[in-house]
Design an enzyme around this catalytic site. Structure first.
Site, PDB file in Angstrom:
ATOM      1  N   THR A  27      17.107 -30.463  -0.741  1.00 53.46           N
ATOM      2  CA  THR A  27      16.430 -31.428   0.138  1.00 53.46           C
ATOM      3  C   THR A  27      16.187 -30.772   1.496  1.00 53.46           C
ATOM      4  O   THR A  27      16.221 -29.552   1.613  1.00 53.46           O
ATOM      5  CB  THR A  27      17.238 -32.739   0.237  1.00 53.46           C
ATOM      6  OG1 THR A  27      16.439 -33.722   0.894  1.00 53.46           O
ATOM      7  CG2 THR A  27      18.544 -32.574   1.007  1.00 53.46           C
ATOM      8  N   ASN A  28      15.905 -31.567   2.510  1.00 59.58           N
ATOM      9  CA  ASN A  28      15.695 -31.011   3.851  1.00 59.58           C
ATOM     10  C   ASN A  28      16.255 -31.967   4.898  1.00 59.58           C
ATOM     11  O   ASN A  28      16.832 -32.996   4.549  1.00 59.58           O
ATOM     12  CB  ASN A  28      14.203 -30.732   4.069  1.00 59.58           C
ATOM     13  CG  ASN A  28      13.386 -31.985   3.909  1.00 59.58           C
ATOM     14  OD1 ASN A  28      13.477 -32.907   4.710  1.00 59.58           O
ATOM     15  ND2 ASN A  28      12.595 -32.056   2.846  1.00 59.58           N
ATOM     16  N   HIS A  29      16.085 -31.634   6.146  1.00 63.13           N
ATOM     17  CA  HIS A  29      16.774 -32.386   7.213  1.00 63.13           C
ATOM     18  C   HIS A  29      16.092 -33.687   7.643  1.00 63.13           C
ATOM     19  O   HIS A  29      16.580 -34.364   8.542  1.00 63.13           O
ATOM     20  CB  HIS A  29      16.924 -31.500   8.455  1.00 63.13           C
ATOM     21  CG  HIS A  29      17.889 -30.384   8.258  1.00 63.13           C
ATOM     22  ND1 HIS A  29      19.211 -30.589   7.956  1.00 63.13           N
ATOM     23  CD2 HIS A  29      17.719 -29.037   8.298  1.00 63.13           C
ATOM     24  CE1 HIS A  29      19.823 -29.428   7.830  1.00 63.13           C
ATOM     25  NE2 HIS A  29      18.928 -28.471   8.020  1.00 63.13           N
ATOM     26  N   SER A  30      14.976 -34.041   7.032  1.00 56.15           N
ATOM     27  CA  SER A  30      14.284 -35.255   7.484  1.00 56.15           C
ATOM     28  C   SER A  30      15.159 -36.494   7.241  1.00 56.15           C
ATOM     29  O   SER A  30      15.769 -36.638   6.191  1.00 56.15           O
ATOM     30  CB  SER A  30      12.959 -35.403   6.730  1.00 56.15           C
ATOM     31  OG  SER A  30      12.427 -36.680   6.979  1.00 56.15           O
ATOM     32  N   ALA A  68       8.928 -35.863   4.222  1.00 52.43           N
ATOM     33  CA  ALA A  68       9.103 -34.408   4.114  1.00 52.43           C
ATOM     34  C   ALA A  68       9.331 -34.142   2.626  1.00 52.43           C
ATOM     35  O   ALA A  68      10.454 -34.272   2.118  1.00 52.43           O
ATOM     36  CB  ALA A  68      10.291 -33.967   4.949  1.00 52.43           C
TER      37      ALA A  68
END
Ligand code: CTP
Length: 395
Positions: free
Chosen positions: A208-211, A275
């Site tokens: 995943t990512n930091h959004s 994101a």
């Protein structure tokens, strides 16, 4: 959000009256002008001074108070209110309103008003279930009153049942929706995506990512508050559900793609604030991958680019999360993905972007206009973006 709006908050004699203090405080923080009107019974639970302290305004409870200024009577309150909210409202006041009785300042204000009226009941479950209360509520609903709750939960008597006052978020969300009726996005359908998609590796792990989804949620709420019919398609986030909009939860890019594709047929605007993970894992393992195998090699395949592949008779708004060459990269994405508006943000900036309540963005419109905005709350950024959307809709 509620700057310039005049709200009359009626409070009647229920133990839930103390929760009205929170409602009055939050409405005031949202910059509404809040005039609190207490019934005689409500004063047994809460004091006028408390409401005066949180709203900074006079509090009314006596229709025949000779000290009240002539320009602030139940009639003037009724006339100036953009919306009247009674929270909590008891079975007794519901019965009085349903029958046009105006023997106290709250009922008289309602009877004298032409504005929208929201009622948030709170009472004992049997009082609520009683067919007399139900019939009264039905009559009020048929006359256009908006009823919020009550909710199921623990009641003052100790038992569980339907009778708890709806949350401040629910009540304030309803107020915002009512006030949005004349907004510049009324009759428009806006699809917003938010959050970070998750691409599974095995039953436990994912990419995943930091959004955090804050920007997308702010956009969905702001569009609602301007009268739009909003659908939020959200990847997992820890954010509270937004009142008054349709929300669909998805996990990965493929699910988000399907959800967007199915939703856009009736849309006027698509705002892709999510994101979306650019890669998905090939051959997701059904079993937990054990570490004894040593180095793990994952084959990552590009996931579908939603914004690029979904086109139609609606305005497409995209984001460009960049760490360098902000404007240049954003313009490139705008062209490739056929966007009307692109919102570029520098993800290396410490005081904005991922997880922050603030954002500093550059909005680029199709006509070449570039607006570099200062650091501001994500809600304010959302309204700036929607201002451009409104212009694009009129072109
Ligand atoms: N986007 C999308 N589907 C993807 C990836 C991105 O719809 N699979 C959308 C995002 O929601 C955003 C815009 O495309 O509105 C740009 O996303 P961004 O991550 O900035 O750029 P990418 O297109 O993914 O390109 P790159 O990662 O190479 O910068």
């Amino acid at each position: 959000m509620l700057n310039g709006k005049s709200i009359v908050l009626g409070v009647t004699g229920s133990i839930a009256a103390y929760k009205a203090i929170d409602i009055a405080s939050k409405l005031t923080q949202l910059e509404a002008r809040v005039d609190v009107v207490l019934s005689k019974e409500a004063k047994q639970f809460v004091t006028p001074l408390t409401f005066n302290a949180v709203t900074g305004r006079a509090v009314f409870s006596d229709m025949f108070d000779a000290t009240i200024k002539q320009d602030i009577t139940h009639v003037s309150l009724a006339e100036t209110a953009d919306v009247i909210v009674i929270a909590p409202i008891t079975a007794n006041t519901i019965a009085k309103l349903a029958n046009g009785i105006a023997d106290d300042i709250i009922c008289s204000t309602v009877l004298a008003s032409k504005s929208s009226i929201i009622l948030a009941p709170a009472m004992n479950v049997n009082m609520f279930d009683n067919s007399i209360t139900q019939e009264n509520l039905c009559r009020l609903k048929n006359r256009g009153f908006i009823i919020v709750g009550p909710e199921y939960g623990r009641l003052a008597s100790g038992i569980e049942g339907k009778g708890r006052l709806s949350s401040s978020t629910e009540i304030i969300g309803t107020i915002c929706q009512v006030l949005a009726k004349e907004g510049d996005l009324r009759n428009k359908t806006v699809i917003v995506t938010a959050g970070a998609t998750q691409e599974s590796i095995d039953p436990i792990r994912y990419i995943t990512n930091h959004s955090t989804g804050k920007m997308g949620y702010a956009l969905a709420e702001a569009a609602r508050d301007r009268g739009a019919k909003v659908k939020l398609i959200t990847a997992p986030t820890s954010l509270e559900k937004i009142v008054g909009i349709e929300t669909e939860s998805v996990i990965n890019g493929e699910e988000m793609y399907k959800a967007v594709k199915e939703s856009v047929s009736s849309a006027d605007v698509l705002i892709m604030a999510a994101a979306v993970s650019d890669y998905r894992v090939d051959n997701i393992s059904n079993e937990k991958i054990k570490k004894e195998n040593g180095i793990l090699h994952l084959d990552l395949f590009p996931s579908i680019d939603i914004l690029l592949n979904i086109n139609g008779n609606f305005i497409k708004v995209g984001f460009a999360a960049e760490s360098n060459n902000l404007i240049e990269n954003a313009k490139k994405k705008m062209k490739e993905k056929k966007l009307k508006i692109i919102v570029a943000n520098d993800i290396t900036s410490k005081d904005s972007g991922f997880g922050s309540d603030n954002n500093r963005v550059i909005i680029i419109s199709k006509n070449g206009k570039i607006d570099e905005l200062p650091l501001m709350s994500k809600r304010k950024v959302a309204d700036e973006i929607l201002n451009k959307v409104v212009i694009a809709l009129s072109e």
